[in-house]
Structure formats: structure tokens, C-alpha cells
Design an enzyme around this catalytic site. Structure first.
Site, PDB file in Angstrom:
ATOM      1  N   ASN A 177      13.682  95.290 -59.129  1.00  0.00           N
ATOM      2  CA  ASN A 177      12.665  95.346 -58.292  1.00  0.00           C
ATOM      3  C   ASN A 177      13.884  94.881 -56.746  1.00  0.00           C
ATOM      4  O   ASN A 177      14.584  94.328 -56.704  1.00  0.00           O
ATOM      5  CB  ASN A 177      12.149  93.901 -58.146  1.00  0.00           C
ATOM      6  CG  ASN A 177      11.664  92.994 -57.662  1.00  0.00           C
ATOM      7  OD1 ASN A 177      11.826  93.713 -56.100  1.00  0.00           O
ATOM      8  ND2 ASN A 177      11.775  91.883 -56.616  1.00  0.00           N
ATOM      9  N   TRP A 178      13.333  96.010 -56.320  1.00  0.00           N
ATOM     10  CA  TRP A 178      14.557  96.306 -55.157  1.00  0.00           C
ATOM     11  C   TRP A 178      14.710  95.207 -54.257  1.00  0.00           C
ATOM     12  O   TRP A 178      15.401  95.424 -53.477  1.00  0.00           O
ATOM     13  CB  TRP A 178      13.839  97.953 -54.381  1.00  0.00           C
ATOM     14  CG  TRP A 178      14.222  99.402 -55.554  1.00  0.00           C
ATOM     15  CD1 TRP A 178      14.558  99.091 -57.010  1.00  0.00           C
ATOM     16  CD2 TRP A 178      14.873 100.553 -55.482  1.00  0.00           C
ATOM     17  NE1 TRP A 178      14.878 100.185 -57.427  1.00  0.00           N
ATOM     18  CE2 TRP A 178      14.610 101.181 -56.844  1.00  0.00           C
ATOM     19  CE3 TRP A 178      14.238 100.905 -54.556  1.00  0.00           C
ATOM     20  CZ2 TRP A 178      14.934 102.916 -56.835  1.00  0.00           C
ATOM     21  CZ3 TRP A 178      14.348 102.803 -54.767  1.00  0.00           C
ATOM     22  CH2 TRP A 178      14.715 103.323 -55.502  1.00  0.00           C
ATOM     23  N   LYS A 179      13.736  94.811 -54.095  1.00  0.00           N
ATOM     24  CA  LYS A 179      13.364  94.222 -52.892  1.00  0.00           C
ATOM     25  C   LYS A 179      13.404  94.049 -51.589  1.00  0.00           C
ATOM     26  O   LYS A 179      12.994  95.801 -51.403  1.00  0.00           O
ATOM     27  CB  LYS A 179      14.543  92.639 -53.217  1.00  0.00           C
ATOM     28  CG  LYS A 179      14.206  92.004 -54.377  1.00  0.00           C
ATOM     29  CD  LYS A 179      15.238  90.625 -54.242  1.00  0.00           C
ATOM     30  CE  LYS A 179      14.547  90.095 -55.376  1.00  0.00           C
ATOM     31  NZ  LYS A 179      14.702  88.629 -56.010  1.00  0.00           N
TER      32      LYS A 179
ATOM     33  N   GLU B 173       9.764  84.728 -53.688  1.00  0.00           N
ATOM     34  CA  GLU B 173      10.214  84.781 -52.342  1.00  0.00           C
ATOM     35  C   GLU B 173       9.042  85.176 -51.467  1.00  0.00           C
ATOM     36  O   GLU B 173       9.295  84.443 -50.151  1.00  0.00           O
ATOM     37  CB  GLU B 173      11.390  86.477 -52.432  1.00  0.00           C
ATOM     38  CG  GLU B 173      12.498  85.825 -52.757  1.00  0.00           C
ATOM     39  CD  GLU B 173      13.014  87.147 -53.931  1.00  0.00           C
ATOM     40  OE1 GLU B 173      12.584  88.352 -52.870  1.00  0.00           O
ATOM     41  OE2 GLU B 173      13.916  86.608 -54.157  1.00  0.00           O
TER      42      GLU B 173
ATOM     43  N   GLY C 241      16.696  91.949 -60.067  1.00  0.00           N
ATOM     44  CA  GLY C 241      17.014  92.171 -58.964  1.00  0.00           C
ATOM     45  C   GLY C 241      17.473  93.328 -58.939  1.00  0.00           C
ATOM     46  O   GLY C 241      18.059  94.369 -59.007  1.00  0.00           O
ATOM     47  N   GLY C 242      18.741  92.075 -58.403  1.00  0.00           N
ATOM     48  CA  GLY C 242      20.214  92.951 -57.974  1.00  0.00           C
ATOM     49  C   GLY C 242      20.505  93.708 -58.730  1.00  0.00           C
ATOM     50  O   GLY C 242      21.093  95.224 -58.566  1.00  0.00           O
TER      51      GLY C 242
HETATM   52  P1  PGA Z   1      17.626  88.602 -59.982  1.00  0.00           P
HETATM   53  O1  PGA Z   1      16.224  88.314 -59.097  1.00  0.00           O
HETATM   54  O2  PGA Z   1      17.438  89.556 -60.730  1.00  0.00           O
HETATM   55  O3  PGA Z   1      18.774  89.605 -58.581  1.00  0.00           O
HETATM   56  O4  PGA Z   1      18.346  88.003 -60.153  1.00  0.00           O
HETATM   57  C1  PGA Z   1      14.704  88.765 -59.925  1.00  0.00           C
HETATM   58  C2  PGA Z   1      13.605  89.077 -59.158  1.00  0.00           C
HETATM   59  O5  PGA Z   1      13.459  88.343 -57.981  1.00  0.00           O
HETATM   60  O6  PGA Z   1      12.984  89.814 -59.797  1.00  0.00           O
END
Ligand code: PGA
Length: 248
Positions: A9-11, A96, A233-234
């Protein structure tokens, strides 16, 4: 057998040119055929991601959508627009979106049903806050979210949904739930699907864990019986790291 699904998930990261660069780097690395890799990109990069990945096994997802097909909804993206791009997955109800953008369970239920009607596979997120975990209310919270978000979803459709268990206190914090805690909640979710649908449906639905998953902790998480993937994410923002996650 449930095929593991590893989704990055690149956000709100990566311009179109940065997206092209990252996708081309990922394409140059051999990824396991036993896993379904997904890149979940910003809307602006969705077209280019589909184009670059069309002859590969890497699926493309986006991070949100509205439930209406078209109309006066300034700033929103519709399921028709996503289906036309042949987008594979859409995240619905990421914490989020729930916390920052105040998306309600009722709204998320409409989004889940609309995505399914347009052949977009939802990755439906759920999970508790730190305060809820400290009060030992994680099961109650996740049950309430899933019962509301899946209201009216048929038994045929439930198998198309991926459920992501993401405790909010573990997202982007470097704090991962222990693999035992993650397994316990994913097992709880599978039992809930069994109660809501059937044993067969609960055996087919894929459940991911998300929250500070990294190349050095993914293996332990993925070996758990009820965890069928990760939403990351990260650690998904660099090609080597994403590849290491897919090839856990
Ligand atoms: P993270 O995010 O791996 O940066 O903790 C996970 C997510 O929000 O899907």
C-alpha cells in the site's frame, strides 16, 4: 488452498514518474509464483501501473473509491472509472480513511457492495485502536466493523473479499503485533466469517495481517495458519524490500 497475497500500500507516496521507476525496478526482480503480488498505488499512477504491469502476474489496486457510478461528487473516483482501467483490488476502510477522513461503517458497507458489483475485489480493513486493545476490546471492535461493513454481502461474494486485520497501534509505528496475537485475531475473523456465512466460505476467504510488516518479520507472520498475506505500507516503497516481502 488459499494463495498468499502480499500487497504494498503506497499510501500518498510516489508521483507518476516515481511510480514508473519503482514498477520497472520491481519488474526486473524474480517474484515467487506461489504468491499473488499487488501494488496499491495512488489514483494518479493507476493507469501507468496497469500499462506497465499488463504482461506480468503483478496485480494493481487503488486505495479508496466512492460508491456511486457518476454524478455531482466533486473530488471522488467511481467504481466505473476503476473498472474501465481493469483495476484488480480496492482497499476499503483503511484505518487512515476511518480515522482521518471519518468514513463510517455504513459508508464502507456501500463501498464494499459497489466494488463487488463492478468486479473490483475489496481489501476490507479492520482493526482496533491502542485504547481498545488495552481494554481487551479488539474482538468486539473487529466484529462490529465486519458485521456492519459486510451487511448484505452474499455468500458468493464473500470469497472475493480479502480481509486485512490491521491493529491501528501497529501501523507505521514499528510496533508489530506478535505473530501469535496476529494469528489469534485472524483466526477470530475466520470464525466470524464461519458464523456469518459457512465453514466453506470461511476456509476460502483470505485474511491478511498489516502493521509494520518488514522483510525481517514477514516469515514468522506468514507461517501462521490463519494468515494468508500481508498489507504493507512503509516497507513496500522500495523494490528490493517489496520483492523480499513477496519472496518471504
Ligand atoms: P505499515 O502500514 O506497513 O507502514 O505499518 C500498513 C498499512 O497501513 O497498511
Amino acid at each position: 488452498m488459499r494463495k498468499p497475497i502480499i500487497a504494498g500500500n503506497w499510501k500518498m507516496n510516489k508521483t507518476v514518474s516515481e511510480s514508473k521507476e519503482l514498477i520497472n525496478e520491481i519488474k526486473n526482480i524474480d517474484l515467487s509464483k506461489d504468491v499473488e503480488p499487488v501494488v496499491i498505488v495512488p489514483f494518479t499512477s493507476a493507469y501507468v501501473a496497469k500499462e506497465l504491469l499488463k504482461d506480468t502476474d503483478i496485480k494493481v489496486g487503488v486505495q479508496n473509491m466512492y460508491f456511486e457510478e457518476s454524478g455531482a461528487f466533486t473530488g471522488e473516483i467511481s467504481p466505473l472509472m476503476l473498472a474501465d482501467l481493469e483495476i484488480d483490488y480496492v482497499i476499503i476502510g483503511h484505518s487512515e480513511r476511518r480515522e482521518i477522513f471519518k468514513e463510517s461503517d455504513e459508508l464502507l458497507n456501500k463501498k464494499v457492495k459497489s466494488a463487488l458489483e463492478h468486479n473490483l475485489k475489496p481489501i476490507l480493513c479492520c482493526g482496533e485502536t491502542l485504547a481498545e486493545r488495552e481494554e481487551n476490546r479488539q474482538e468486539e471492535k473487529v466484529k462490529s466493523q465486519l458485521e456492519k461493513n459486510l451487511d448484505g454481502v452474499s455468500i458468493e461474494d464473500i470469497e472475493k473479499i480479502v480481509i486485512a486485520y490491521e491493529p491501528i497501534w501497529a501501523i507505521g509505528t514499528g510496533k508489530t503485533a506478535s505473530s501469535d496475537d496476529a494469528e489469534e485475531m485472524c483466526k477470530f475473523i475466520r470464525n466470524l466469517i464461519k458464523d456469518m456465512y459457512s465453514e466453506e466460505a470461511s476456509n476460502k476467504v483470505r485474511i491478511q495481517y498489516g502493521g509494520s510488516v518488514k522483510p525481517n518479520n514477514i516469515k514468522e507472520i506468514m507461517y501462521k495458519e490463519n494468515i494468508d498475506g500481508a498489507l504493507i505500507g512503509g516497507a513496500s516503497l522500495e523494490a528490493d524490500s517489496f520483492a523480499a516481502l513477496v519472496n518471504y
